[in-house]
Design a protein around this motif. Structure first.
Motif, PDB file in Angstrom:
ATOM      1  N   GLU A   9      -5.970  -2.524  -0.867  1.00 20.50           N
ATOM      2  CA  GLU A   9      -5.002  -1.442  -0.683  1.00 20.50           C
ATOM      3  C   GLU A   9      -3.978  -1.408  -1.818  1.00 20.50           C
ATOM      4  O   GLU A   9      -3.521  -0.329  -2.221  1.00 20.50           O
ATOM      5  CB  GLU A   9      -4.271  -1.588   0.651  1.00 20.50           C
ATOM      6  CG  GLU A   9      -5.163  -1.494   1.870  1.00 20.50           C
ATOM      7  CD  GLU A   9      -5.638  -2.845   2.366  1.00 20.50           C
ATOM      8  OE1 GLU A   9      -5.742  -3.020   3.579  1.00 20.50           O
ATOM      9  OE2 GLU A   9      -5.896  -3.729   1.525  1.00 20.50           O
ATOM     10  N   SER A  61       0.850  -1.187   0.000  1.00 20.76           N
ATOM     11  CA  SER A  61       0.000   0.000   0.000  1.00 20.76           C
ATOM     12  C   SER A  61       0.888   1.239   0.000  1.00 20.76           C
ATOM     13  O   SER A  61       2.093   1.148   0.231  1.00 20.76           O
ATOM     14  CB  SER A  61      -0.934   0.016   1.211  1.00 20.76           C
ATOM     15  OG  SER A  61      -0.202   0.305   2.387  1.00 20.76           O
ATOM     16  N   LYS A  71      -3.908   2.492  -8.710  1.00 17.24           N
ATOM     17  CA  LYS A  71      -4.728   3.569  -9.278  1.00 17.24           C
ATOM     18  C   LYS A  71      -4.179   4.943  -8.899  1.00 17.24           C
ATOM     19  O   LYS A  71      -4.106   5.855  -9.735  1.00 17.24           O
ATOM     20  CB  LYS A  71      -6.166   3.436  -8.785  1.00 17.24           C
ATOM     21  CG  LYS A  71      -6.918   2.246  -9.354  1.00 17.24           C
ATOM     22  CD  LYS A  71      -8.329   2.159  -8.797  1.00 17.24           C
ATOM     23  CE  LYS A  71      -9.076   0.956  -9.388  1.00 17.24           C
ATOM     24  NZ  LYS A  71     -10.443   0.808  -8.802  1.00 17.24           N
ATOM     25  N   THR A  72      -3.782   5.083  -7.636  1.00 15.41           N
ATOM     26  CA  THR A  72      -3.279   6.374  -7.167  1.00 15.41           C
ATOM     27  C   THR A  72      -1.967   6.738  -7.840  1.00 15.41           C
ATOM     28  O   THR A  72      -1.753   7.890  -8.239  1.00 15.41           O
ATOM     29  CB  THR A  72      -3.098   6.347  -5.639  1.00 15.41           C
ATOM     30  OG1 THR A  72      -4.343   6.003  -5.019  1.00 15.41           O
ATOM     31  CG2 THR A  72      -2.631   7.700  -5.117  1.00 15.41           C
ATOM     32  N   LEU A  84      -5.741  -0.041  -4.957  1.00 20.42           N
ATOM     33  CA  LEU A  84      -5.893   1.404  -4.798  1.00 20.42           C
ATOM     34  C   LEU A  84      -4.563   2.117  -5.016  1.00 20.42           C
ATOM     35  O   LEU A  84      -4.513   3.201  -5.607  1.00 20.42           O
ATOM     36  CB  LEU A  84      -6.438   1.729  -3.407  1.00 20.42           C
ATOM     37  CG  LEU A  84      -6.588   3.220  -3.066  1.00 20.42           C
ATOM     38  CD1 LEU A  84      -7.541   3.908  -4.032  1.00 20.42           C
ATOM     39  CD2 LEU A  84      -7.069   3.384  -1.621  1.00 20.42           C
ATOM     40  N   ALA A  85      -3.464   1.494  -4.558  1.00 18.30           N
ATOM     41  CA  ALA A  85      -2.139   2.093  -4.751  1.00 18.30           C
ATOM     42  C   ALA A  85      -1.790   2.187  -6.230  1.00 18.30           C
ATOM     43  O   ALA A  85      -1.254   3.207  -6.691  1.00 18.30           O
ATOM     44  CB  ALA A  85      -1.088   1.270  -4.011  1.00 18.30           C
ATOM     45  N   HIS A 133      -5.156   9.220 -17.778  1.00 11.19           N
ATOM     46  CA  HIS A 133      -4.162  10.088 -17.144  1.00 11.19           C
ATOM     47  C   HIS A 133      -2.828  10.101 -17.896  1.00 11.19           C
ATOM     48  O   HIS A 133      -1.830  10.574 -17.368  1.00 11.19           O
ATOM     49  CB  HIS A 133      -3.958   9.655 -15.690  1.00 11.19           C
ATOM     50  CG  HIS A 133      -5.159   9.903 -14.828  1.00 11.19           C
ATOM     51  ND1 HIS A 133      -5.339  11.080 -14.146  1.00 11.19           N
ATOM     52  CD2 HIS A 133      -6.260   9.131 -14.585  1.00 11.19           C
ATOM     53  CE1 HIS A 133      -6.488  11.027 -13.485  1.00 11.19           C
ATOM     54  NE2 HIS A 133      -7.069   9.859 -13.734  1.00 11.19           N
ATOM     55  N   ARG A 141      -2.671   7.795 -11.451  1.00 12.63           N
ATOM     56  CA  ARG A 141      -3.273   9.130 -11.515  1.00 12.63           C
ATOM     57  C   ARG A 141      -2.281  10.234 -11.191  1.00 12.63           C
ATOM     58  O   ARG A 141      -2.463  11.377 -11.626  1.00 12.63           O
ATOM     59  CB  ARG A 141      -4.460   9.192 -10.562  1.00 12.63           C
ATOM     60  CG  ARG A 141      -5.666   8.383 -11.006  1.00 12.63           C
ATOM     61  CD  ARG A 141      -6.707   8.293  -9.916  1.00 12.63           C
ATOM     62  NE  ARG A 141      -7.886   7.535 -10.356  1.00 12.63           N
ATOM     63  CZ  ARG A 141      -8.662   6.824  -9.539  1.00 12.63           C
ATOM     64  NH1 ARG A 141      -8.380   6.771  -8.243  1.00 12.63           N
ATOM     65  NH2 ARG A 141      -9.705   6.168 -10.019  1.00 12.63           N
ATOM     66  N   ASN A 142      -1.255   9.910 -10.409  1.00  8.56           N
ATOM     67  CA  ASN A 142      -0.303  10.927  -9.961  1.00  8.56           C
ATOM     68  C   ASN A 142       1.088  10.786 -10.571  1.00  8.56           C
ATOM     69  O   ASN A 142       2.010  11.499 -10.167  1.00  8.56           O
ATOM     70  CB  ASN A 142      -0.191  10.890  -8.440  1.00  8.56           C
ATOM     71  CG  ASN A 142      -1.443  11.392  -7.758  1.00  8.56           C
ATOM     72  OD1 ASN A 142      -1.640  12.591  -7.599  1.00  8.56           O
ATOM     73  ND2 ASN A 142      -2.315  10.467  -7.364  1.00  8.56           N
TER      74      ASN A 142
END
Length: 275
Positions: free
Chosen positions: A71, A37, A77-78, A74-75, A124, A81-82
């Motif tokens: 988790e 995560s 995806k994050t 989600l990591a 993205h 996106r970043n």
């Protein structure tokens, strides 16, 4: 564009002091990694810390079971996106696995999961999503972490869901552990290999003959380039002949990267000589 040399650091190691030290030693790139995560990390602050140095981020990685652990998904995806905060490097990690199931049995959920991640990557403008092939002890018929364990699995994956944004994060260490010829595999899969970890493996042949692969003592261990079984000069030659323009980022196992910098400096000098 020349092949660059860098380091794999977990996010907690990314400090102004450590990055200044690496830049002074001659490292050019940085693979920032997370375990399962992202935790409480501030990605904007992390990106600003790197931007204040001469180092470039080659990859953002999270290693966990992407199919089973929310988790970890989600990591991914994050980070996708970043990624632009870090200059849009590769986003990498394990492909994941349905716990206890075979490679084939995990493919439907892998396809569903990474179809969604691929859509996020296009939204993205993420450079690419790469699969690291550490087995974590997994076998073909069962495992808990990762289906992207060898060439046969990669072929199934890319037949099931292929896209120009999918590729491989590769290193010879895992191939040596599996008694594969890493150089032959590199030649075959080079078009898909976009990022390389500078990690090798050494074999204690006497111990291996005595205890085998499954005894209490490990006869095969991870080492830095120059200390293991792989001919890195030949490996680099294959990369150059194939037009590889990415980085080779030194990776250590089980300890912080900056814990033994003289050893890392020797490996960096060895790879520089190969280049």
């Amino acid at each position: 564009m020349a092949i660059e040399l860098g380091a794999v650091l977990y996010a907690h190691e990314v400090t102004p002091e450590s990055l200044a030290c690496l830049a002074t030693m001659g490292f050019s790139t940085l693979n920032i990694s997370f375990w399962q995560s992202l935790g409480p990390v501030d990605l904007v602050l992390l990106a600003d810390t790197v931007a204040a140095t001469s180092l470039k981020v080659s990859a953002l990685s999270v290693f966990g079971n992407t199919l089973m652990k929310e988790e970890t998904l989600l990591a991914w995806k994050t980070l996708i996106r970043n990624a632009s905060l870090f200059g849009s490097p590769f986003v990498t990690g394990f492909a994941g696995r349905v716990t206890g199931k075979s490679v084939e049995a995990s493919l439907p959920l892998w396809k569903e999961t990474f179809s969604d991640l691929l859509e996020v990557a296009y939204q993205h403008r993420c450079k690419a999503l790469l699969f690291e092939n550490c087995r974590m002890g997994d076998l073909w018929k069962r495992g808990d972490w990762n289906i992207a364990i060898n060439g046969d699995a990669w072929a199934l994956m890319f037949d099931t869901l292929d896209d120009s944004k999918f590729g491989l994060q590769w290193e010879p260490s895992h191939q040596v552990e599996a008694f594969l010829d890493p150089l032959e595999q590199l030649k075959k899969w080079l078009p898909k290999i976009k990022h390389i970890h500078g990690k090798d493996a050494s074999i204690d042949w006497a111990l291996l003959r005595s205890v085998g692969l499954y005894g209490p003592k490990k006869a095969i261990g991870a080492v830095l380039p120059g200390q293991g079984e792989t001919d890195w000069a030949s490996l680099v030659g294959i990369l150059k002949d194939g037009g590889y323009t990415g980085s080779i980022d030194l990776e250590t196992e089980g300890k912080d990267f900056c814990s033994d910098l003289p050893e890392k400096k020797l490996a960096l000098e060895y790879l520089s000589g190969c280049l």
